[in-house]
Scaffold this motif. Sequence first.
Motif, mmCIF file in Angstrom:
data_model
loop_
_atom_site.group_PDB
_atom_site.id
_atom_site.type_symbol
_atom_site.label_atom_id
_atom_site.label_comp_id
_atom_site.label_asym_id
_atom_site.label_seq_id
_atom_site.Cartn_x
_atom_site.Cartn_y
_atom_site.Cartn_z
ATOM 1 N N ALA A 1 1.086 -1.426 0.141
ATOM 2 C CA ALA A 1 -0.607 0.094 0.581
ATOM 3 C C ALA A 1 0.556 1.725 -0.082
ATOM 4 C CB ALA A 1 -0.776 0.091 1.328
ATOM 5 N N THR A 2 2.335 1.469 0.922
ATOM 6 C CA THR A 2 2.620 2.234 0.713
ATOM 7 C C THR A 2 3.591 1.998 -1.036
ATOM 8 O OG1 THR A 2 3.379 1.613 3.475
ATOM 9 C CG2 THR A 2 4.937 3.019 2.128
ATOM 10 N N LEU A 3 4.594 1.240 -0.987
ATOM 11 C CA LEU A 3 4.179 2.136 -2.427
ATOM 12 C C LEU A 3 3.644 2.145 -3.882
ATOM 13 C CD1 LEU A 3 7.020 -1.749 -2.977
ATOM 14 C CD2 LEU A 3 7.669 0.969 -2.589
ATOM 15 N N LYS A 4 1.930 1.576 -3.401
ATOM 16 C CA LYS A 4 1.016 1.909 -4.490
ATOM 17 C C LYS A 4 1.017 3.884 -4.387
ATOM 18 C CE LYS A 4 -3.737 1.249 -5.766
ATOM 19 N NZ LYS A 4 -4.491 -0.452 -6.366
ATOM 20 N N GLY A 5 1.026 3.856 -2.991
ATOM 21 C CA GLY A 5 0.207 5.564 -2.647
ATOM 22 C C GLY A 5 1.975 6.606 -3.095
ATOM 23 N N GLY A 6 2.957 5.696 -3.878
ATOM 24 C CA GLY A 6 4.250 6.900 -3.779
ATOM 25 C C GLY A 6 5.331 6.545 -3.479
ATOM 26 N N ASP A 7 4.756 6.120 -2.167
ATOM 27 C CA ASP A 7 6.433 6.268 -1.473
ATOM 28 C C ASP A 7 7.350 4.648 -1.083
ATOM 29 O OD1 ASP A 7 5.173 8.940 -0.116
ATOM 30 O OD2 ASP A 7 3.961 8.273 1.122
ATOM 31 N N ASP A 8 8.274 4.894 -0.223
ATOM 32 C CA ASP A 8 9.026 4.300 -0.482
ATOM 33 C C ASP A 8 9.252 3.670 1.430
ATOM 34 O OD1 ASP A 8 10.574 5.099 -3.112
ATOM 35 O OD2 ASP A 8 12.646 5.603 -2.293
ATOM 36 N N VAL A 9 9.631 2.150 1.198
ATOM 37 C CA VAL A 9 9.487 1.002 1.974
ATOM 38 C C VAL A 9 10.962 1.173 2.880
ATOM 39 C CG1 VAL A 9 8.569 -0.082 3.845
ATOM 40 C CG2 VAL A 9 6.826 0.896 2.339
ATOM 41 N N SER A 10 11.097 1.776 3.681
ATOM 42 C CA SER A 10 13.051 1.230 4.498
ATOM 43 C C SER A 10 13.246 0.349 5.906
ATOM 44 C CB SER A 10 13.409 3.168 4.546
ATOM 45 O OG SER A 10 14.921 2.113 5.072
ATOM 46 N N THR B 1 15.346 -0.052 8.097
ATOM 47 C CA THR B 1 17.138 -0.347 8.706
ATOM 48 C C THR B 1 17.878 -1.417 8.549
ATOM 49 O OG1 THR B 1 16.554 1.721 9.792
ATOM 50 C CG2 THR B 1 18.771 0.401 9.946
ATOM 51 N N GLY B 2 18.706 -1.935 7.486
ATOM 52 C CA GLY B 2 19.668 -2.478 7.784
ATOM 53 C C GLY B 2 19.202 -3.853 7.090
ATOM 54 N N PHE B 3 18.267 -4.075 6.322
ATOM 55 C CA PHE B 3 17.866 -4.939 5.471
ATOM 56 C C PHE B 3 17.606 -4.249 4.406
ATOM 57 C CE2 PHE B 3 14.266 -7.336 3.513
ATOM 58 C CZ PHE B 3 14.622 -8.117 3.276
ATOM 59 N N GLY B 4 16.512 -3.129 4.281
ATOM 60 C CA GLY B 4 16.647 -2.703 2.535
ATOM 61 C C GLY B 4 16.164 -1.923 2.728
ATOM 62 N N ARG B 5 15.516 -1.425 1.232
ATOM 63 C CA ARG B 5 14.793 -0.587 1.340
ATOM 64 C C ARG B 5 13.208 -0.855 -0.555
ATOM 65 N NH1 ARG B 5 14.816 4.024 -3.061
ATOM 66 N NH2 ARG B 5 16.516 3.133 -3.536
ATOM 67 N N PHE B 6 12.217 -0.674 -0.138
ATOM 68 C CA PHE B 6 11.084 -0.735 -1.617
ATOM 69 C C PHE B 6 10.907 0.216 -1.921
ATOM 70 C CE2 PHE B 6 11.163 -4.178 1.837
ATOM 71 C CZ PHE B 6 10.844 -5.248 1.416
ATOM 72 N N TYR B 7 11.050 -0.106 -3.073
ATOM 73 C CA TYR B 7 11.084 1.467 -3.995
ATOM 74 C C TYR B 7 9.803 1.457 -5.091
ATOM 75 C CZ TYR B 7 15.481 0.726 -6.253
ATOM 76 O OH TYR B 7 16.047 0.229 -7.259
ATOM 77 N N THR B 8 9.458 2.134 -5.904
ATOM 78 C CA THR B 8 9.084 2.085 -7.579
ATOM 79 C C THR B 8 9.748 2.721 -8.368
ATOM 80 O OG1 THR B 8 7.462 3.467 -6.884
ATOM 81 C CG2 THR B 8 7.034 1.536 -6.080
ATOM 82 N N THR B 9 10.131 2.670 -9.189
ATOM 83 C CA THR B 9 10.524 3.568 -10.571
ATOM 84 C C THR B 9 8.957 3.189 -11.711
ATOM 85 O OG1 THR B 9 11.436 1.321 -12.042
ATOM 86 C CG2 THR B 9 12.228 3.481 -10.141
ATOM 87 N N LEU B 10 8.729 3.990 -12.595
ATOM 88 C CA LEU B 10 8.251 4.186 -13.335
ATOM 89 C C LEU B 10 9.375 3.728 -15.119
ATOM 90 C CD1 LEU B 10 6.251 7.375 -13.660
ATOM 91 C CD2 LEU B 10 5.667 4.697 -12.714
ATOM 92 N N SER B 11 8.483 2.330 -15.091
ATOM 93 C CA SER B 11 9.055 1.302 -16.660
ATOM 94 C C SER B 11 8.969 2.866 -18.592
ATOM 95 C CB SER B 11 8.273 0.351 -17.230
ATOM 96 O OG SER B 11 6.753 0.599 -18.253
ATOM 97 N N THR C 1 1.752 3.836 -22.846
ATOM 98 C CA THR C 1 1.549 3.255 -21.153
ATOM 99 C C THR C 1 2.975 3.632 -20.849
ATOM 100 O OG1 THR C 1 2.677 1.439 -21.956
ATOM 101 C CG2 THR C 1 -0.110 1.604 -21.782
ATOM 102 N N GLU C 2 2.430 3.261 -19.264
ATOM 103 C CA GLU C 2 3.958 3.899 -17.914
ATOM 104 C C GLU C 2 3.351 2.607 -16.942
ATOM 105 O OE1 GLU C 2 6.347 7.592 -18.269
ATOM 106 O OE2 GLU C 2 4.610 7.818 -16.980
ATOM 107 N N LYS C 3 4.479 1.932 -16.596
ATOM 108 C CA LYS C 3 4.145 0.862 -15.939
ATOM 109 C C LYS C 3 4.873 1.545 -14.117
ATOM 110 C CE LYS C 3 2.926 -2.999 -18.273
ATOM 111 N NZ LYS C 3 3.099 -4.794 -18.154
ATOM 112 N N ARG C 4 4.215 1.372 -12.752
ATOM 113 C CA ARG C 4 4.974 1.303 -11.811
ATOM 114 C C ARG C 4 5.144 -0.103 -11.932
ATOM 115 N NH1 ARG C 4 5.533 5.071 -8.324
ATOM 116 N NH2 ARG C 4 3.564 6.240 -9.786
#
Length: 93
Positions: free
Chosen positions: A36-45, A47-57, A73-76
């Motif tokens: 849900a956070t990624l769908k809203g356009g924000d990243d999820v970090s 600490t120590g494990f990693g970061r989830f993020y989105t980009t547009l194709s 078309t553009e895909k997230r």
Amino acid sequence: NIITGKQIARKIAEENNIDKTFCEQFVKEVFEQIAATLKGGDDVSVTGFGRFYTTLSPSRSYKTPSGESGVSTEKRIAKFLSGEKLRKYLEDE
């Protein structure tokens, strides 16, 4: 091998003497919140494990079945960048 979210939850429950159903719901909720956070356009970090993020194709143009052109078309796309602690943990195997 691939491990599922349910298997992760069961392992946590067994190792910590916690109700399996509760852990399964908790793990499911964590992943739903990340999505849900990624769908809203924000990243999820994490600490120590990693970061989830989105980009547009890249935008792609194509013709529709009716022959119209110029439709684009553009895909997230969801991506993951491992954190330093996770990378070190994997290197120490």
